[in-house]
Enzyme design. Structure first.
Site, PDB file in Angstrom:
ATOM      1  N   ASN A 173       0.843  -1.198   0.000  1.00  0.00           N
ATOM      2  CA  ASN A 173       0.000   0.000   0.000  1.00  0.00           C
ATOM      3  C   ASN A 173       0.876   1.244   0.000  1.00  0.00           C
ATOM      4  O   ASN A 173       1.769   1.330  -0.861  1.00  0.00           O
ATOM      5  CB  ASN A 173      -1.129  -0.036   1.042  1.00  0.00           C
ATOM      6  CG  ASN A 173      -0.767  -0.318   2.464  1.00  0.00           C
ATOM      7  OD1 ASN A 173      -0.370  -1.425   2.796  1.00  0.00           O
ATOM      8  ND2 ASN A 173      -0.879   0.657   3.324  1.00  0.00           N
ATOM      9  N   ASP A 174       0.670   2.178   0.865  1.00  0.00           N
ATOM     10  CA  ASP A 174       1.214   3.538   0.734  1.00  0.00           C
ATOM     11  C   ASP A 174       2.693   3.638   0.316  1.00  0.00           C
ATOM     12  O   ASP A 174       3.531   2.920   0.863  1.00  0.00           O
ATOM     13  CB  ASP A 174       1.134   4.274   2.077  1.00  0.00           C
ATOM     14  CG  ASP A 174      -0.151   4.021   2.818  1.00  0.00           C
ATOM     15  OD1 ASP A 174      -1.067   3.417   2.257  1.00  0.00           O
ATOM     16  OD2 ASP A 174      -0.223   4.443   3.978  1.00  0.00           O
TER      17      ASP A 174
ATOM     18  N   TRP B 284      -3.061  -7.493   2.858  1.00  0.00           N
ATOM     19  CA  TRP B 284      -2.504  -6.695   3.953  1.00  0.00           C
ATOM     20  C   TRP B 284      -2.216  -7.600   5.143  1.00  0.00           C
ATOM     21  O   TRP B 284      -3.004  -8.494   5.459  1.00  0.00           O
ATOM     22  CB  TRP B 284      -3.519  -5.595   4.321  1.00  0.00           C
ATOM     23  CG  TRP B 284      -2.973  -4.522   5.210  1.00  0.00           C
ATOM     24  CD1 TRP B 284      -2.351  -3.379   4.818  1.00  0.00           C
ATOM     25  CD2 TRP B 284      -3.007  -4.486   6.644  1.00  0.00           C
ATOM     26  NE1 TRP B 284      -1.992  -2.629   5.909  1.00  0.00           N
ATOM     27  CE2 TRP B 284      -2.388  -3.285   7.049  1.00  0.00           C
ATOM     28  CE3 TRP B 284      -3.496  -5.342   7.633  1.00  0.00           C
ATOM     29  CZ2 TRP B 284      -2.248  -2.918   8.385  1.00  0.00           C
ATOM     30  CZ3 TRP B 284      -3.350  -4.971   8.971  1.00  0.00           C
ATOM     31  CH2 TRP B 284      -2.734  -3.786   9.325  1.00  0.00           C
TER      32      TRP B 284
ATOM     33  N   GLU C 285      -5.432  10.412   7.465  1.00  0.00           N
ATOM     34  CA  GLU C 285      -4.277   9.549   7.233  1.00  0.00           C
ATOM     35  C   GLU C 285      -3.274  10.247   6.311  1.00  0.00           C
ATOM     36  O   GLU C 285      -3.638  11.052   5.460  1.00  0.00           O
ATOM     37  CB  GLU C 285      -4.715   8.222   6.594  1.00  0.00           C
ATOM     38  CG  GLU C 285      -5.527   7.348   7.547  1.00  0.00           C
ATOM     39  CD  GLU C 285      -5.725   5.928   7.014  1.00  0.00           C
ATOM     40  OE1 GLU C 285      -5.422   4.978   7.747  1.00  0.00           O
ATOM     41  OE2 GLU C 285      -6.186   5.771   5.869  1.00  0.00           O
TER      42      GLU C 285
HETATM   43  C1  FRU Z   1      -3.088   4.389   4.873  1.00  0.00           C
HETATM   44  C2  FRU Z   1      -2.676   3.585   6.089  1.00  0.00           C
HETATM   45  C3  FRU Z   1      -1.827   4.418   7.024  1.00  0.00           C
HETATM   46  C4  FRU Z   1      -1.066   3.377   7.806  1.00  0.00           C
HETATM   47  C5  FRU Z   1      -0.841   2.320   6.753  1.00  0.00           C
HETATM   48  C6  FRU Z   1      -0.859   0.924   7.277  1.00  0.00           C
HETATM   49  O1  FRU Z   1      -3.305   3.651   3.744  1.00  0.00           O
HETATM   50  O2  FRU Z   1      -3.833   3.087   6.756  1.00  0.00           O
HETATM   51  O3  FRU Z   1      -2.557   5.314   7.830  1.00  0.00           O
HETATM   52  O4  FRU Z   1       0.127   3.878   8.334  1.00  0.00           O
HETATM   53  O5  FRU Z   1      -1.849   2.479   5.771  1.00  0.00           O
HETATM   54  O6  FRU Z   1      -0.529   0.002   6.278  1.00  0.00           O
END
Ligand code: FRU
Length: 500
Positions: free
Chosen positions: A44-45, A69, A221
């Site tokens: 993800n991010d 995830w 976030e």
């Molecule tokens: C955003 C998020 C962040 C967190 C991460 C966890 O997509 O929820 O806030 O740090 O992903 O994977």
């Protein structure tokens, strides 16, 4: 090596091995060619975006043990030019009490000692399993001399123990370091907190920089703040807001406000909240400043709520967007457009020149679609087709993703109602108006990114076509289309070791 360092070294190695094992089973039918993704598993991010040791460093939230995830690590790739990448070793793994259940998102900056400082959120669930009994989140630091092997320094911001308290973004002004991150206040409001430091290790609370005026937003976030001209842009991803006409259709949406800010002051909001991108899959963007001063952004293409078929069968899930340069127009709209370096990926151009596509016509532009880029300019003053449509990934069975301009809605759309695989649905960005429609569409094996009139708006979505020949067709509806220019370029892969 200390015991703690040895434990961490073993855990990143284990994750690396797991990703390499899963990579052998990866199916490439939708796996991105010119977008960053993990060799396998989930991402993800974007995290820790920086320029260090002469290379662009791109980290990301990563679960190497499956395409879903899970306990978060930081994966890592690097590039000398943002379009030629090599894979680096998994950088960070949960290994200390503070990050027991995940090394969450964060950022990286280069210290005066020449080391890379990675700030991230250490995540712990109170019940060690899920959110039901709350979580404890703290900001942590790890440093690296080579950008690859990291030494953890533990917690640098404890905070008051709020449930949502995460995603540190660090930057420096006049010798002072600033850290912002997102928080959920005790009365459930989404906020951005700011801390400061002079030595990068000791951090002090400065202020609550921003509270989202929207009372539905309970957590912001991945906040980011940076100057563009004489204004400051505050990006954040509000959790909570409900769907609102065309806007905020996704379970998670990323947007921004523009304002005035200076060190020691509160942020003064000058605009309303606007989306950065209108597609199905654009979230958690992070920016950094390139050595030449450009403000560059990567977003995450994925979804926490609606999975992709690639996760079920192909061994991977999630990719990053192409890097995009950010700027502000005079109405304080955030413009996002692929960095100029993307043009280095271009192969031989196919030119269609200018032409008129008559009433209710289909024109096949490509019989098969390699990862490519389409540049389409249309003269709207003489176009009366109801939509200027491109069927992308059109296979024999008729399935495709429909991308284009809708003159009735005055919007740029990505319509996946007939997509071959995965999530369907429709997203549409406002068309800025005027007689000139200029679309730039980046098509990878499983995604489309549509940029409107130089990046005034963008629409970013997964689009997983069916197997077989995948054509691209220009389509008119109940009118004709006057094309001023239509160029198509195949785009090379970004992976150094896969180039011919
Ligand atoms: C955003 C998020 C962040 C967190 C991460 C966890 O997509 O929820 O806030 O740090 O992903 O994977």
């Amino acid at each position: 090596m200390s015991d703690a360092a040895a434990v961490h070294a073993e855990l990143v190695e284990r994750a690396e091995q797991a990703a390499m094992k899963l990579e052998k089973e990866r199916n490439n039918r939708w796996y991105p060619s010119f977008h960053v993704a993990a060799r396998s598993g989930w991402i993800n991010d974007p995290n820790g975006l920086s320029f260090f040791n002469g290379r662009y460093q791109v980290f990301y939230q990563h679960h190497a043990y499956s395409a879903y995830w899970g306990p978060m690590h930081w994966g890592h790739v690097s590039s000398e030019d943002m379009v030629t990448f090599r894979r680096e070793h998994v950088a960070l793994a949960p290994s200390i009490e503070a990050d027991r259940d995940g090394v969450f998102s964060g950022s990286a900056v280069v210290g005066d000692d020449g080391k890379l400082y990675a700030y991230y959120t250490g995540h712990r669930w109170n019940n060690m399993f899920n959110d039901d009994d709350g979580a404890l989140q703290v900001q942590c630091l790890a440093t690296s001399e080579d950008g690859v092997v990291f030494t953890k320094h533990g917690v640098v911001v404890e905070g008051p123990g709020l449930k949502h308290f995460r995603d540190p973004k660090v930057f420096r002004i006049d010798g002072i370091w600033y850290m912002i991150f997102g928080a959920c206040s005790e009365d459930n409001r989404g906020q951005v907190w700011m801390y400061t430091s002079t030595d990068m290790f000791n951090w002090e609370f400065d202020r609550i920089l921003f509270e989202d005026p929207n009372p539905d937003a309970f957590m912001l976030e991945c906040p980011d703040i940076f100057p563009l001209g004489d204004k400051w842009v505050l990006i954040y991803c509000p959790m909570g807001p409900r769907k609102d006409a065309y806007q905020a259709r996704n379970s998670h949406n990323a947007g921004y406000v523009v304002g005035d800010w200076a060190p020691g002051e509160d942020f003064k909001q000058l605009t309303d909240y606007r989306l950065i991108d209108w597609g199905h899959n654009f979230y958690a963007p992070q920016t950094f400043e390139a050595p030449d001063g450009r403000r560059i952004c990567y977003g995450w293409m994925g979804s926490f709520t609606i999975g992709t078929p690639s996760q079920e069968t192909d061994g991977w899930g999630g990719q990053l967007t192409v890097p995009r340069e950010l700027s502000l127009d005079e109405d304080l709209n955030l413009i996002n457009y692929p960095v100029a370096e993307i043009e280095k990926l271009r192969g031989e151009k196919t030119e269609f020149g200018s032409f008129v596509l008559g009433l209710n016509q289909d024109k096949v532009l490509l019989e098969q679609t390699p990862p490519c880029e389409i540049l389409l300019d249309v003269d709207l003053s003489v176009t009366d087709s109801e939509r200027v449509g491109l069927k992308i990934g059109l296979t024999e069975d008729g399935s495709h993703t429909y991308v284009g301009y809708d003159s009735l809605a005055e919007r740029i759309f990505v319509d996946r109602r007939l997509v071959g695989n995965g999530d369907r649905g429709y997203r549409a960005a406002p068309f800025p108006g005027g007689d000139k429609l200029s679309l730039r569409i980046l098509i990878d094996r499983g995604s489309v990114e549509v940029f409107v009139n130089g990046g005034v708006q963008s629409v970013t979505s997964f689009a997983f076509p069916n197997a077989g020949d995948r054509a691209v067709v220009l389509s008119s509806e109940s009118g004709s289309i006057t094309v001023d220019r239509l160029d198509i370029y195949p785009l090379d892969t970004i992976w150094e070791d896969e180039r011919q």
